[in-house]
Design a protein around this motif. Structure first.
Motif, PDB file in Angstrom:
ATOM      1  N   LEU A 127    -132.946 -12.436-141.413  1.00 26.40           N
ATOM      2  CA  LEU A 127    -134.315 -12.222-141.891  1.00 26.40           C
ATOM      3  C   LEU A 127    -134.976 -11.016-141.237  1.00 26.40           C
ATOM      4  CD1 LEU A 127    -135.527 -15.926-141.921  1.00 26.40           C
ATOM      5  CD2 LEU A 127    -135.244 -14.451-143.915  1.00 26.40           C
ATOM      6  N   GLY A 128    -134.401 -10.526-140.151  1.00 24.66           N
ATOM      7  CA  GLY A 128    -135.009  -9.398-139.447  1.00 24.66           C
ATOM      8  C   GLY A 128    -134.159  -8.158-139.372  1.00 24.66           C
ATOM      9  N   ASP A 129    -132.865  -8.262-139.723  1.00 23.97           N
ATOM     10  CA  ASP A 129    -131.987  -7.100-139.559  1.00 23.97           C
ATOM     11  C   ASP A 129    -131.753  -6.329-140.855  1.00 23.97           C
ATOM     12  OD1 ASP A 129    -130.168  -8.639-141.023  1.00 23.97           O
ATOM     13  OD2 ASP A 129    -128.887  -9.112-139.313  1.00 23.97           O
ATOM     14  N   GLY A 130    -132.502  -6.675-141.900  1.00 19.06           N
ATOM     15  CA  GLY A 130    -132.406  -5.940-143.153  1.00 19.06           C
ATOM     16  C   GLY A 130    -131.567  -6.599-144.220  1.00 19.06           C
ATOM     17  N   ARG A 131    -130.734  -7.558-143.842  1.00 14.82           N
ATOM     18  CA  ARG A 131    -129.898  -8.206-144.865  1.00 14.82           C
ATOM     19  C   ARG A 131    -130.734  -9.051-145.824  1.00 14.82           C
ATOM     20  NH1 ARG A 131    -125.520 -11.360-141.586  1.00 14.82           N
ATOM     21  NH2 ARG A 131    -127.085 -11.220-139.916  1.00 14.82           N
ATOM     22  N   LEU A 132    -131.736  -9.747-145.296  1.00 20.47           N
ATOM     23  CA  LEU A 132    -132.623 -10.555-146.133  1.00 20.47           C
ATOM     24  C   LEU A 132    -134.098 -10.163-145.964  1.00 20.47           C
ATOM     25  CD1 LEU A 132    -131.005 -14.086-145.588  1.00 20.47           C
ATOM     26  CD2 LEU A 132    -130.859 -12.673-147.649  1.00 20.47           C
ATOM     27  N   GLY A 133    -134.372  -9.246-145.082  1.00 21.56           N
ATOM     28  CA  GLY A 133    -135.750  -8.820-144.855  1.00 21.56           C
ATOM     29  C   GLY A 133    -135.925  -8.190-143.492  1.00 21.56           C
ATOM     30  N   ARG A 134    -137.131  -7.698-143.261  1.00 17.71           N
ATOM     31  CA  ARG A 134    -137.536  -7.150-141.972  1.00 17.71           C
ATOM     32  C   ARG A 134    -138.969  -7.581-141.701  1.00 17.71           C
ATOM     33  NH1 ARG A 134    -133.915  -3.463-140.147  1.00 17.71           N
ATOM     34  NH2 ARG A 134    -132.537  -2.447-141.666  1.00 17.71           N
ATOM     35  N   ALA A 135    -139.414  -7.411-140.475  1.00 18.31           N
ATOM     36  CA  ALA A 135    -140.769  -7.810-140.124  1.00 18.31           C
ATOM     37  C   ALA A 135    -141.800  -7.109-141.001  1.00 18.31           C
ATOM     38  CB  ALA A 135    -141.037  -7.526-138.651  1.00 18.31           C
ATOM     39  N   GLU A 136    -141.560  -5.831-141.311  1.00 19.01           N
ATOM     40  CA  GLU A 136    -142.505  -5.079-142.140  1.00 19.01           C
ATOM     41  C   GLU A 136    -142.321  -5.335-143.633  1.00 19.01           C
ATOM     42  OE1 GLU A 136    -138.990  -2.349-141.202  1.00 19.01           O
ATOM     43  OE2 GLU A 136    -140.215  -3.849-140.167  1.00 19.01           O
ATOM     44  N   GLN A 137    -141.219  -5.927-144.021  1.00 18.46           N
ATOM     45  CA  GLN A 137    -140.958  -6.276-145.419  1.00 18.46           C
ATOM     46  C   GLN A 137    -140.240  -7.624-145.449  1.00 18.46           C
ATOM     47  OE1 GLN A 137    -138.785  -3.314-147.596  1.00 18.46           O
ATOM     48  NE2 GLN A 137    -139.262  -4.216-149.584  1.00 18.46           N
ATOM     49  N   PRO A 138    -140.969  -8.700-145.167  1.00 20.81           N
ATOM     50  CA  PRO A 138    -140.325 -10.010-144.997  1.00 20.81           C
ATOM     51  C   PRO A 138    -139.858 -10.628-146.306  1.00 20.81           C
ATOM     52  CG  PRO A 138    -142.704 -10.233-144.834  1.00 20.81           C
ATOM     53  CD  PRO A 138    -142.419  -8.755-144.920  1.00 20.81           C
ATOM     54  N   TRP A 139    -138.979 -11.612-146.165  1.00 17.05           N
ATOM     55  CA  TRP A 139    -138.500 -12.401-147.301  1.00 17.05           C
ATOM     56  C   TRP A 139    -139.697 -12.980-148.043  1.00 17.05           C
ATOM     57  CZ3 TRP A 139    -134.162 -13.638-149.957  1.00 17.05           C
ATOM     58  CH2 TRP A 139    -134.180 -14.804-150.730  1.00 17.05           C
ATOM     59  N   ALA A 140    -139.729 -12.789-149.370  1.00 15.74           N
ATOM     60  CA  ALA A 140    -140.893 -13.208-150.161  1.00 15.74           C
ATOM     61  C   ALA A 140    -140.590 -14.361-151.097  1.00 15.74           C
ATOM     62  CB  ALA A 140    -141.421 -12.026-150.957  1.00 15.74           C
ATOM     63  N   GLY A 141    -139.449 -14.993-150.949  1.00 10.75           N
ATOM     64  CA  GLY A 141    -139.085 -16.095-151.832  1.00 10.75           C
ATOM     65  C   GLY A 141    -139.255 -17.443-151.177  1.00 10.75           C
ATOM     66  N   PRO A 142    -138.737 -18.493-151.822  1.00 14.84           N
ATOM     67  CA  PRO A 142    -138.828 -19.842-151.263  1.00 14.84           C
ATOM     68  C   PRO A 142    -137.878 -20.042-150.091  1.00 14.84           C
ATOM     69  CG  PRO A 142    -137.634 -19.871-153.337  1.00 14.84           C
ATOM     70  CD  PRO A 142    -138.130 -18.477-153.170  1.00 14.84           C
ATOM     71  N   VAL A 143    -138.304 -20.879-149.154  1.00 12.15           N
ATOM     72  CA  VAL A 143    -137.505 -21.242-147.989  1.00 12.15           C
ATOM     73  C   VAL A 143    -137.598 -22.745-147.792  1.00 12.15           C
ATOM     74  CG1 VAL A 143    -137.289 -21.096-145.477  1.00 12.15           C
ATOM     75  CG2 VAL A 143    -137.805 -19.032-146.795  1.00 12.15           C
ATOM     76  N   ALA A 144    -136.459 -23.420-147.775  1.00 14.03           N
ATOM     77  CA  ALA A 144    -136.416 -24.844-147.442  1.00 14.03           C
ATOM     78  C   ALA A 144    -136.039 -24.951-145.970  1.00 14.03           C
ATOM     79  CB  ALA A 144    -135.391 -25.563-148.313  1.00 14.03           C
ATOM     80  N   LEU A 145    -136.920 -25.541-145.186  1.00 12.64           N
ATOM     81  CA  LEU A 145    -136.776 -25.577-143.736  1.00 12.64           C
ATOM     82  C   LEU A 145    -136.666 -27.021-143.269  1.00 12.64           C
ATOM     83  CD1 LEU A 145    -137.017 -23.762-141.132  1.00 12.64           C
ATOM     84  CD2 LEU A 145    -139.471 -24.200-141.249  1.00 12.64           C
ATOM     85  N   ASP A 146    -135.681 -27.316-142.414  1.00 14.28           N
ATOM     86  CA  ASP A 146    -135.550 -28.708-141.975  1.00 14.28           C
ATOM     87  C   ASP A 146    -135.797 -28.882-140.479  1.00 14.28           C
ATOM     88  OD1 ASP A 146    -133.185 -29.435-140.305  1.00 14.28           O
ATOM     89  OD2 ASP A 146    -131.942 -28.795-141.974  1.00 14.28           O
TER      90      ASP A 146
END
Length: 296
Positions: A127-146
């Motif tokens: 989520l922070g290394d560019g594969r799924l997003g970065r702090a300045e461009q974060p993941w904008a989709g759904p997240v299921a968190l347990d």
């Protein structure tokens, strides 16, 4: 090449070892039954159901590089669950969950998610290394968190810019871990999926029904919460309104994974544009089909 997922499922992915018997079990019972080993864990159960409904889920989790881990990775592939972004450790063994179910439901269970807890924030690296997003461009989709993550990591997620644009869908994993979610309770982008016991633990009281529990969680700052109570009334509370429905009556043949199925089906229903009432009814039907054994 890593595929771009539709939704991220963050938490436990492990082997479920389930012993089931139609008999009523007491302390010390020794009865015939069936023992199965299947890919499981809250994040995995949700991801599997999402894939069954046509979504492309990816899991952010910890899976060992041991023989059990390699077998688990291989078992996830035909289920449509992407494991490309999982943290793979040579030092941590693959986690396991063991449960005993009798004719009256779950008798006892032990979740060994120590490797997930030890991996900590390493599972969030994509989520922070560019594969799924970065702090300045974060993941904008759904997240299921347990709730199998540690309380410290859940508190970090509550404040992290990596989740600033995510649609957070949160489940405790078990009543024993419900209180870990307290740092996320007032998150402005969070939807909670809890059962009646978990709602009581979050509110430090006991409730007679889902509607009262949902109202109390809203009073404590939750933006939205869905409270289930087995075959009894289920409540969806949001923006001061509580919507209630009764699940379809079915013969219960299994219980492990029912709440995860409900959550995944509800996420998909809303993603497809169903209004609150329709999404709730669709999720309850999916959970009923699951516990009755109508789906695999």
């Amino acid at each position: 090449m890593e595929q771009r997922p539709d939704i991220l499922c963050i938490g436990s992915v492990l082997w479920d070892i389930i012993g089931r018997s139609p008999s009523t079990l007491r302390l010390g019972s020794d009865v015939p039954g069936r023992i199965t080993r299947l890919p499981g864990g809250v994040a995995m159960n949700i991801a599997h159901t999402l894939a069954r409904f046509g979504q492309r889920p990816a899991v952010l989790t910890a899976i060992g590089r041991d023989a059990e881990g390699e077998a688990l990775i291989a078992a996830c592939k035909p289920l449509g669950v992407l494991t490309d972004f999982a943290y793979r450790s040579t030092d941590l063994p693959t986690d396991r969950y063991m449960a005993i179910e009798g004719g009256a439901g779950l008798v006892a269970a032990i979740a060994d998610a120590h490797s997930l807890e030890a991996a900590g924030a390493k599972i969030l690296a994509p989520l922070g290394d560019g594969r799924l997003g970065r702090a300045e461009q974060p993941w904008a989709g759904p997240v299921a968190l347990d709730g199998n993550l540690t309380q410290a990591l859940l508190a970090e997620i509550a404040q992290s810019p990596l989740f600033a644009r995510a649609d957070l869908r949160i489940a405790p994993a078990s009543p024993g871990k419900a209180e870990r979610l307290l740092p996320l309770l007032s998150h402005p982008r969070a939807t909670f999926y809890v059962n009646l016991e978990e709602a009581g633990l979050l509110c430090q009281t006991r409730f007679d029904g889902a509607e009262a529990a949902a109202g109390a969680l809203m009073a404590r700052g939750a933006r939205r919460v869905l409270v289930t109570d087995g075959g009894r009334l289920c409540a969806d509370a949001c923006d001061g309104e509580i919507l209630c429905r009764i699940p379809p009556p079915v013969m219960v043949r299994r219980v492990t994974g029912a709440g995860d199925t409900f959550m995944a089906a509800h996420i998909v229903a809303e993603d497809r544009g169903l209004a609150r009432a329709g999404a709730l009814e669709r999720a309850l039907q999916a959970a009923a089909d699951y516990v009755s054994g109508e789906v695999g």
